[in-house]
Design a protein around this motif. Sequence first.
Motif, PDB file in Angstrom:
ATOM      1  N   TYR A 103       0.727   2.151  10.222  1.00 28.59           N
ATOM      2  CA  TYR A 103       0.686   3.072   8.924  1.00 28.59           C
ATOM      3  C   TYR A 103       1.172   4.185   9.135  1.00 28.59           C
ATOM      4  N   LEU A 162      -5.313  -2.190  -6.993  1.00 31.28           N
ATOM      5  CA  LEU A 162      -6.060  -1.362  -6.023  1.00 31.28           C
ATOM      6  C   LEU A 162      -6.190  -0.012  -6.920  1.00 31.28           C
ATOM      7  N   LYS A 210       0.655  -1.180  -0.147  1.00 27.90           N
ATOM      8  CA  LYS A 210       0.048  -0.051  -0.022  1.00 27.90           C
ATOM      9  C   LYS A 210       0.813   1.268  -0.018  1.00 27.90           C
TER      10      LYS A 210
END
Length: 414
Positions: A246, A205, A44
Amino acid sequence: MKRVLAFSGVIAATGLLASGLAAPAQASGDVATKPLASTGIAAKNIVGYWYAEHSANLIGATPYNVETTVPAKHVSTGGPAADTKPGVVPAIGDEKKTTAKSKNVNLPKTTGKVFFVASDDKPHWCTATSVQSAYKNLVATAGHCVYDTESNKATMDYWVFVPGYYQGKTPFGIYVGKQAFTHYDYDVYEDADRDYAFVTVYNGLKAPHDGVPYGDDKPKPTVTGGEGWENVGSWQEVTKEVYDQYKGWDTFIGDIHAVKDNKGDWHYFVWKFVDAGALGANVGGQGLAYNQKIGKPVFVFGYPSGSHPDGNYAYSGKTLKWSYGKTFAATAPSIKGEELVGVKSSFTGEGSLGSAWLVNYNNSRRLGYLNGVTIAVADRDGNKRIDTSLSPYFDGELYGVYSAAKNLWSGSIA
């Protein structure tokens, strides 16, 4: 029985799925493999890098140009040779062959651009294509569009495949590379005869809200008291532990948000991507042909860019192009290429590295058999115009590398 396809008056025989083919050759210990993105968070982060600041890194990336234009010779005797009988892997959806005739060349959806950060710490791109695999998750390109031959690092950074890319648009999503595979001789010796790579990719994605990019312009969630939150949209509430994970990647991502409700309790959010699904399910996947006779006609599909040696800029690299010709044996000693194949093509090298060479291309289905990838280009007649594209010869050792990659699952990171 052979079937025939016609393209602008050019006839190409389609009989690769003939009976009596030998079992594919396997490589034993000749495969080198390296991870590209081992975790979902890392993957990601990679997507975040390319979507950041309105896809500035995608738009600003330049074509990769390492050992691109090289001296090459047409070899009339000798050259590459098959190490077993010819073999093929049918394309996705083309396991049962059909016939078709057309005067136009319909461009394949399988081809796109791979983006990565090279040893100069700048974003670059090459051409690549989706190929058949058990989980519809495999990409083929030139080896030096994956493995970094310019520094001591094993592979390129932030490696992604974007089929159908155009000026920052990612119509089928971004597919992050998970694991890279090449031949041992390329990984260790940079042998151009083995300059190819297969990469397994995660599910694609897509940015939600019609492609709202990463950054501060995303609508922020607001939280009330009680049992829930309002205006969350494409934010997902997570635990403080996940939020902190994150946060460690936030240099590129910018996709986290913490907010108090009216009771003073903190809520933690991450920006959700949309899972675009498996690569091959979205764009299909070309078949694979190896140990084929030299002299077969091939279509070359890629994104040529850069100038000819005389300074003429014939291609922009913005749109997918094609060329057509018959293969011939070639050498390029300056890149250790002793058993290459060439095809007459005016594709300039910057951007066309990794271009797909397809034999027996079915124009209506936009499917064929991958039988080469461009690793360099040449001006063989010395008139300062590129006239030749070069590829490794696809033999049983290439099939061994493909076999090591084709059955590996990667899955979703959404």
